[in-house]
Design a protein around this motif. Structure first.
Motif, PDB file in Angstrom:
ATOM      1  N   GLY A   1       0.800  -1.225   0.000  1.00  0.00           N
ATOM      2  CA  GLY A   1       0.000   0.000   0.000  1.00  0.00           C
ATOM      3  C   GLY A   1       0.831   1.271   0.000  1.00  0.00           C
ATOM      4  O   GLY A   1       0.357   2.338  -0.380  1.00  0.00           O
TER       5      GLY A   1
ATOM      6  N   ARG B   1       1.759   4.039  -3.440  1.00  0.00           N
ATOM      7  CA  ARG B   1       1.043   5.252  -3.842  1.00  0.00           C
ATOM      8  C   ARG B   1       1.603   6.462  -3.080  1.00  0.00           C
ATOM      9  O   ARG B   1       1.827   7.520  -3.665  1.00  0.00           O
ATOM     10  CB  ARG B   1      -0.451   5.083  -3.560  1.00  0.00           C
ATOM     11  CG  ARG B   1      -1.297   6.256  -3.990  1.00  0.00           C
ATOM     12  CD  ARG B   1      -2.752   6.065  -3.589  1.00  0.00           C
ATOM     13  NE  ARG B   1      -2.930   5.942  -2.146  1.00  0.00           N
ATOM     14  CZ  ARG B   1      -2.943   6.962  -1.281  1.00  0.00           C
ATOM     15  NH1 ARG B   1      -2.762   8.181  -1.712  1.00  0.00           N
ATOM     16  NH2 ARG B   1      -3.133   6.752   0.003  1.00  0.00           N
ATOM     17  N   LYS B   2       1.827   6.293  -1.800  1.00  0.00           N
ATOM     18  CA  LYS B   2       2.363   7.412  -0.998  1.00  0.00           C
ATOM     19  C   LYS B   2       3.770   7.774  -1.451  1.00  0.00           C
ATOM     20  O   LYS B   2       4.140   8.940  -1.476  1.00  0.00           O
ATOM     21  CB  LYS B   2       2.388   7.024   0.486  1.00  0.00           C
ATOM     22  CG  LYS B   2       1.105   7.397   1.199  1.00  0.00           C
ATOM     23  CD  LYS B   2       1.170   6.982   2.660  1.00  0.00           C
ATOM     24  CE  LYS B   2      -0.071   6.229   3.040  1.00  0.00           C
ATOM     25  NZ  LYS B   2       0.119   5.307   4.144  1.00  0.00           N
TER      26      LYS B   2
ATOM     27  N   GLU C   1       3.421   9.985  -4.428  1.00  0.00           N
ATOM     28  CA  GLU C   1       2.995  11.345  -4.078  1.00  0.00           C
ATOM     29  C   GLU C   1       4.167  12.145  -3.513  1.00  0.00           C
ATOM     30  O   GLU C   1       4.394  13.290  -3.910  1.00  0.00           O
ATOM     31  CB  GLU C   1       1.855  11.300  -3.052  1.00  0.00           C
ATOM     32  CG  GLU C   1       0.519  10.994  -3.697  1.00  0.00           C
ATOM     33  CD  GLU C   1      -0.586  10.785  -2.668  1.00  0.00           C
ATOM     34  OE1 GLU C   1      -0.372  11.125  -1.478  1.00  0.00           O
ATOM     35  OE2 GLU C   1      -1.650  10.264  -3.052  1.00  0.00           O
TER      36      GLU C   1
END
Lengths: 475, 475
Positions: free
Chosen positions: B359, B362-363, B366
């Motif tokens: 997970g 994605r961070k 960013e």
């Protein structure tokens, strides 16, 4: 690897999936807020964040910065079922490769060209993988040097030195695989219309690979001690070939060993006709005792040595190598950068080097050779009642090149075998002259399951001509 | 990775090495017996076995079954020092690649085409590596399926679906790298003498790669919104090209973005001239917002999508992919088996899939975009006093395509930069028409060290024509 999250995170993910499946969350719709859903599920907000992140990584939902998570609009329930049917296409050199590579777990593969996974040094590999998890960032994420990881090249320099080949750092190049090594050499040295000599029979993918290079392939009969030199000399005179591609150590598919006199005379012939030789050493570690090597006699003048680790270490951690003249290596580096932007995965080269440095690798090889020796005896004994006889008894390795009973055609039998759940390797996929229809290559390591022989028996019964029913008593 | 053994094993190894170095153990000589040397060293026999095994793995000694260990006869103290000199050869499309790939740790690389290792998602990668250590034997050692790991293909199907591209399982193929993806496509669709359109400027390795395919390369000027369509139409009419190879998302080297109208008209032109387009999506994850994609508009009819994970995940774990028409994929599978016997290392594909499923990816993206945005502003501000100005300000990514002060020639400056410890990317390596001698591609992520600007200043002073000495006060 890509395993589902367990525990609370898994429960939150499952709850969202259920809502998606039930249509309670539609495409484009905003997901419950993190705090709100944490309360609903009785978990902490950070668990919901973790679950949403994982669902976003899967593409089911999307994050809009500052605004929360939304159901993806475009994701259809793509099953991605493995829709690859068993191919019935003509038996060409690629047939066995694709059948073997794509065979499901229900298939038995006495025709495939590698060892079962459980025969490989898995403990040492796992140790190397754990070591990799602690490696520096550059090892994990950077492109490697153009010639490949230094640790592995060092190992190869020592290995070549052990054979009496003094290769310098500028004479070694790591590649993505042994096959890619030959491909690069072909791109450097071959032009469409050139002629290349291969052994007849030879490793079938040599033919597929050379086909991509649009060269003319000439086969020279292979004897139990190497190529038939009279035929070799005739082929040199007639075709003026640019390259000869062959296996040293244990020849594929025959398991034969090059005799020292043949090796010497071969190199003399090559020198007289300015022939370059690619010596594929892929089965070297399976040899009980080292046999003559063309590269060792020649000293990397007109012989190019290639090899890989697929047969004794891992085919999943892909890596091959080329040892050759410095000027050729220099040109091959350029070619590899242009066509692959580098060689093997640097992490792969590190894993190979790590496994080789593990002291257990030598013991693995010794145990492997003993195990293969037993498997060879066993397979020979169990094939005998079927009338299938080895052409020679190899000194090592896993291939057994066998003559079938006279009435059997190997290609027909291979097709019948497929229906019985067997991937077989019919002789003619190895033969440029297509004169091996009565031969079949077996892999003794893939034949420990009695079902192999049962399936083979049934397939042979089905393909036997009706004129000779098996019930007829023999005289 | 290939670290030395520590503790008692290390002490035994060191003792043997010392005897070898001092000549107390000669080539071919038998090593002390395991029991005897264990007593001498005050360690257990198993420690000596471990030490001998490791020395044997290094090639320094050899085991003879049933007879003990012997000093290897042929091992010379090969230093394998990295004897690769900095190349002074002409600035060709391979120059920057090799300079960047082989640069030592002392070099700064504002011209290289990737992110520093510490900008990559190392924590997630380490987690994936630890997961790999627990994977099944087949994952660690078997050849993979011909199309590549299912886990990663599933991810790509979802990703394409997110763009509105409904690609089935039979339309995806994993490859060893993005570059290798284009190479395979070239082998399928190009023949020597064909014409291929590229952008001018374009990623320099497109030229090196197409050079290997012996095709004619025609450049079409690239504008801030895509290719110049008038020039494109003229090139289509004049040269009847077979292929157009381009970057979608953030164009390399300009950082420009294709406008929707240009994309639509480009596809209309392509249809009228039966042109196939290879869209390299390698920088997609660096985009702040998705831009038009040719493959999405076209639906994989005449557009082939390729990509890789080298720019945002890892270039060490090498893996690329191709999404295309099913019949092309089928042919590409054959080509990849013939020339590489498979695609990426299956372990590499598993590691990529594992990292993407985490997970945190994605961070990571960013944070990466924000960091790049800052780095872009900073580099632009620090280049300004040197008279170096961005051609456009890109929406994302790490490249900054810059115009140099009028008196500077980029190739001359790149050579001067090398002497200052800088790998630079002069404009003409990107330009088919060689009209970019006043431009330079910078990588803002590789320019956080002030020494980059200091070295650049010195290099520029050295290459400035003597007619305009820097000491002259400006009016």
């Amino acid at each position: 690897m890509t395993e589902e999250a367990g525990g609370r995170t898994g429960a939150v993910m499952a709850a969202i999936r259920q809502r998606l499946a039930a249509g309670r969350l539609a495409p484009g719709e905003r997901l419950p807020s993190i705090r709100g859903f944490a309360a609903t599920m009785g978990v902490s907000p950070s668990t919901v964040v973790e679950a949403y992140d994982r669902l976003a990584a899967e593409g089911l939902i999307r994050a809009r910065p500052g605004s929360g998570f939304y159901v993806s609009g475009a994701v259809s329930p793509l099953a991605l079922t493995e829709a690859e049917p068993r191919r019935e296409r003509a038996i060409d050199p690629l047939w066995v490769s694709r059948q073997s590579l794509d065979a499901g777990p229900d298939m038995l593969k006495p025709g495939c060209g590698w060892l079962p996974a459980e025969w490989m040094p898995n403990t040492a590999i796992r140790r190397a993988v754990r070591g990799l998890a602690q490696a520096g960032e550059a090892v994990l994420t950077d492109y490697g040097a153009t010639r490949g990881a230094l640790s592995l090249r060092r190992h190869l320099v020592r290995r070549l030195a052990g054979e009496g080949i003094e290769a310098g750092a500028d004479q070694l190049l790591l590649t993505a695989s042994g096959t890619q090594a030959i491909d690069l050499i072909g791109r450097l040295l071959l032009r469409p219309g050139d002629t290349v000599i291969v052994d007849d029979p030879c490793y079938f993918n040599f033919q597929a690979l050379l086909g991509v290079h649009a060269v003319r392939i000439v086969g020279v009969p292979y004897t139990p001690t190497g190529p038939d030199l009279q035929a070799f000399a005739a082929a040199l005179a007639e075709h003026r070939p640019r390259l000869y591609v062959t296996n040293s150590a244990l020849h594929n598919p025959t398991g034969a060993t090059l005799a020292p006199q043949i090796a010497h005379r071969l190199l003399t012939l090559a020198a007289a006709h300015d022939l370059t030789i690619v010596e594929d050493d892929i089965f070297a570690d399976l040899e009980p005792e080292p046999s003559p090597r063309l590269a060792a006699l020649d000293g990397l003048a007109r012989v190019i040595r290639i090899g890989s680790f697929s047969k004794t270490l891992s085919a999943s951690i892909r890596c091959g190598y080329i040892a050759a003249r410095p000027d050729w290596i220099e040109a091959l580096v350029d070619l590899q950068v242009a066509t692959s932007f580098g060689g093997p995965s640097p992490v792969a080269a590190e894993l190979i080097a790590g496994t080789l440095a593990d002291g257990s690798y030598r013991k693995h090889l010794e145990a492997l050779r003993r195990r293969l020796s037993r498997a060879r005896r066993e397979a020979t004994a169990r094939l005998e009642p079927l009338g299938i006889k080895p052409w020679i008894v190899p000194r090592g390795g896993f291939t057994l090149w066998c003559r079938l009973p006279e009435e059997q055609d190997a290609a027909v039998l291979a097709r019948a075998g497929l229906a019985e759940g067997l991937v077989l390797a019919p002789g003619n996929v190895f033969s440029v002259s297509q004169t091996a229809s009565g031969l079949m290559r077996f892999n003794v390591a893939q034949m420990t399951d009695p079902q192999v022989y049962e399936g083979l028996t049934r397939a042979m019964a089905r393909t036997q001509p009706a004129a000779a029913p098996p019930s007829t008593p023999s005289p």
